[in-house]
Design an enzyme around this catalytic site. Structure first.
Site, PDB file in Angstrom:
ATOM      1  N   SER A 156      -5.811  -8.358   7.776  1.00 52.38           N
ATOM      2  CA  SER A 156      -5.184  -7.110   7.644  1.00 52.38           C
ATOM      3  C   SER A 156      -4.843  -6.984   9.262  1.00 52.38           C
ATOM      4  O   SER A 156      -5.588  -7.121  10.023  1.00 52.38           O
ATOM      5  CB  SER A 156      -6.162  -6.039   7.486  1.00 52.38           C
ATOM      6  OG  SER A 156      -5.353  -4.858   7.629  1.00 52.38           O
ATOM      7  N   ASP A 180       0.817  -1.271   0.056  1.00 54.59           N
ATOM      8  CA  ASP A 180      -0.243   0.060  -0.003  1.00 54.59           C
ATOM      9  C   ASP A 180       0.817   1.296   0.018  1.00 54.59           C
ATOM     10  O   ASP A 180       0.602   2.009  -0.944  1.00 54.59           O
ATOM     11  CB  ASP A 180      -0.928  -0.007   1.404  1.00 54.59           C
ATOM     12  CG  ASP A 180      -1.853  -0.888   1.132  1.00 54.59           C
ATOM     13  OD1 ASP A 180      -1.844  -2.070   0.318  1.00 54.59           O
ATOM     14  OD2 ASP A 180      -2.980  -0.740   1.694  1.00 54.59           O
ATOM     15  N   ASP A 208      -8.241   5.159  12.005  1.00 53.88           N
ATOM     16  CA  ASP A 208      -6.881   5.614  11.859  1.00 53.88           C
ATOM     17  C   ASP A 208      -6.596   6.774  11.132  1.00 53.88           C
ATOM     18  O   ASP A 208      -5.788   7.626  11.432  1.00 53.88           O
ATOM     19  CB  ASP A 208      -5.850   4.529  11.130  1.00 53.88           C
ATOM     20  CG  ASP A 208      -5.302   3.424  11.895  1.00 53.88           C
ATOM     21  OD1 ASP A 208      -5.559   3.555  13.564  1.00 53.88           O
ATOM     22  OD2 ASP A 208      -5.222   2.059  11.649  1.00 53.88           O
ATOM     23  N   ARG A 236      -1.165   5.602  17.309  1.00 55.58           N
ATOM     24  CA  ARG A 236      -1.164   6.591  16.299  1.00 55.58           C
ATOM     25  C   ARG A 236      -0.668   8.015  16.521  1.00 55.58           C
ATOM     26  O   ARG A 236      -0.366   8.552  16.020  1.00 55.58           O
ATOM     27  CB  ARG A 236      -2.730   6.643  15.839  1.00 55.58           C
ATOM     28  CG  ARG A 236      -3.030   5.211  15.140  1.00 55.58           C
ATOM     29  CD  ARG A 236      -2.149   4.418  14.419  1.00 55.58           C
ATOM     30  NE  ARG A 236      -2.762   3.326  13.524  1.00 55.58           N
ATOM     31  CZ  ARG A 236      -1.902   2.441  13.485  1.00 55.58           C
ATOM     32  NH1 ARG A 236      -0.467   2.299  13.792  1.00 55.58           N
ATOM     33  NH2 ARG A 236      -2.313   1.473  12.555  1.00 55.58           N
TER      34      ARG A 236
END
Length: 411
Positions: A180, A16, A125, A96
């Site tokens: 994922s 990605d 996110d 994060r």
């Protein structure tokens, strides 16, 4: 499109973000700086350097942030006994803000006017990265390719990568990775694949940090954790840094099948999502912290912390780490931790954490003379309880008498 001169990309080197790197170069005709964070995900981060170089990146940042992550993010969160929706220990959420912070710091260092990330438009996110970034650099431009481009499937990403000479991992190309995953020193999360049906159980081979409780040792293991001002500073008498504390607890918990969670949670963007989580060290930390607080904190201080915790958890989950209200609550929590010092003994056994004992030589509020069922030598006057009960029962007795009058009048 606003002109962008330089953008800092949160870059893993995977499919990605490798595609995003090329897409940014093509779409914005700008210089891209890459930032790769080692948060204890147990994967090599150095290969990202060679991939970035091959893509023409001149400024590459690869940083070991494990100690900062645990010391300044994980530990403060656990001082609050933070749990989202009664179960989730926020392993992804708490990583994060640190990534957002470093993105902004690198943007300032390199003179970049934009940042970019690989979060999708469906997840939490994107909110966490961007709320953190705007709190630290209000005018920064944020580029979120998943909200802008038309490469909305893995097949399209692979086709774009092949067309542009971007190396593609063979296993991912063949679709061998069914989930994922997000990993750091606190946890591993799993989403997607069969997990998108909440009625289907994941296969046991999915889990990476823990053995199944059935396969855990048949004999339990006793450990001791030492606290100072609300943080663990030693395990079994050996002093360790914050990151090493969590790493050691992960190994101990994983060995005994501790910390698995299968959860349907409410995302901030509005949808329900099913995820599976492994948080072995964090599960032990939560149990131990509540145990040491039970003897060192006043009843009403504990109650106030418990009242605030769900709100604090939502602030972290929803991306408000740098908000004034989260900081205000954190200051209150940290102030409460001054006496949270002592030792907790725990037994780890087949998926369970059992508290065996807790003590604090200087700060314990537990008075054995008062609590004793034996003769307390006058430390507590039991007759005082009668007045206490009657005063607390006064409003109940008044309400009951009023209800009786109304019932009588109706007759």
């Amino acid at each position: 499109m606003k002109k962008v001169k330089k953008v800092v990309l949160a870059y893993s080197g995977g499919l990605d973000t490798s595609v995003i790197l090329k897409w940014l170069q093509e779409t914005y005709q700008c210089e891209v700086v890459t930032f790769t964070a080692d948060l204890g995900q147990k994967e090599e981060v150095e290969p990202a350097r060679e991939k970035a170089k091959a893509a023409g990146v001149k400024q590459i940042f690869i940083e070991n942030l494990k100690e900062e992550f645990v010391r300044d993010y994980v530990f403060p969160m656990f001082r609050a006994n933070t749990v989202y929706e009664g179960e989730y220990l926020l392993g992804t959420s708490i990583a994060r803000p640190l990534i957002a912070k470093r993105l902004i710091e690198i943007a300032r260092i390199t003179g970049a006017d934009a940042i970019s990330h690989g979060a999708t438009g469906k997840g939490n996110d994107q909110v966490r990265f961007e709320l953190g970034a705007y709190a630290l650099m209000p005018d920064v431009k944020v580029i979120a390719p998943w909200r802008d481009w038309d490469l909305l499937s893995r097949e399209k990403l692979i086709t774009y990568a092949e067309k542009n000479g971007i190396p593609v991992d063979f296993k991912k190309k063949k679709g061998a990775a069914p989930y994922s995953m997000d990993a750091n020193l606190l946890h591993v999360s799993y989403e997607g694949g069969v997990l998108e049906d909440p009625s289907i159980s994941p296969e046991d081979s999915m889990w990476r940090m823990t053995v199944s409780p059935e396969k855990a040792p048949s004999k339990g293991e006793v450990i001791q954790v030492t606290y100072k001002h609300g943080d663990i500073v030693a395990i079994n008498g050996k002093r360790l840094s914050p990151a090493k504390v969590l790493d050691q607890l992960n190994k101990l918990g994983g060995k005994h099948g501790i910390g698995r969670l299968d959860l349907v949670e409410n995302r901030y963007v509005g949808m329900k999502s099913r995820g599976c989580y492994e948080t072995p060290g964090g599960t032990i930390m939560l149990k131990a912290h509540r145990a040491i607080e039970s003897i060192t904190l006043d009843r009403e201080v504990l109650a106030l912390k418990d009242d605030l915790m769900p709100r604090y958890a939502r602030l972290i989950y929803n991306g408000y780490w740098f908000s004034p209200e989260r900081i205000l609550i954190q200051n209150l929590i940290d102030e409460s931790q001054a006496p949270v010092t002592g030792l907790v003994e725990l037994k780890l056994y087949k998926g369970n954490v059992q508290v065996l004992g807790r003590k604090s030589s200087r700060h314990s509020l537990f008075d054995g003379r008062i609590a004793s069922f034996e003769d307390d030598k006058g430390a507590y006057n039991q007759a005082d309880a009668e007045g206490f009960i009657k005063l607390n029962a006064l409003r109940l007795r008044i309400s009951a008498k009023q209800a009786t009058k109304l019932k009588t009048n109706k007759k």
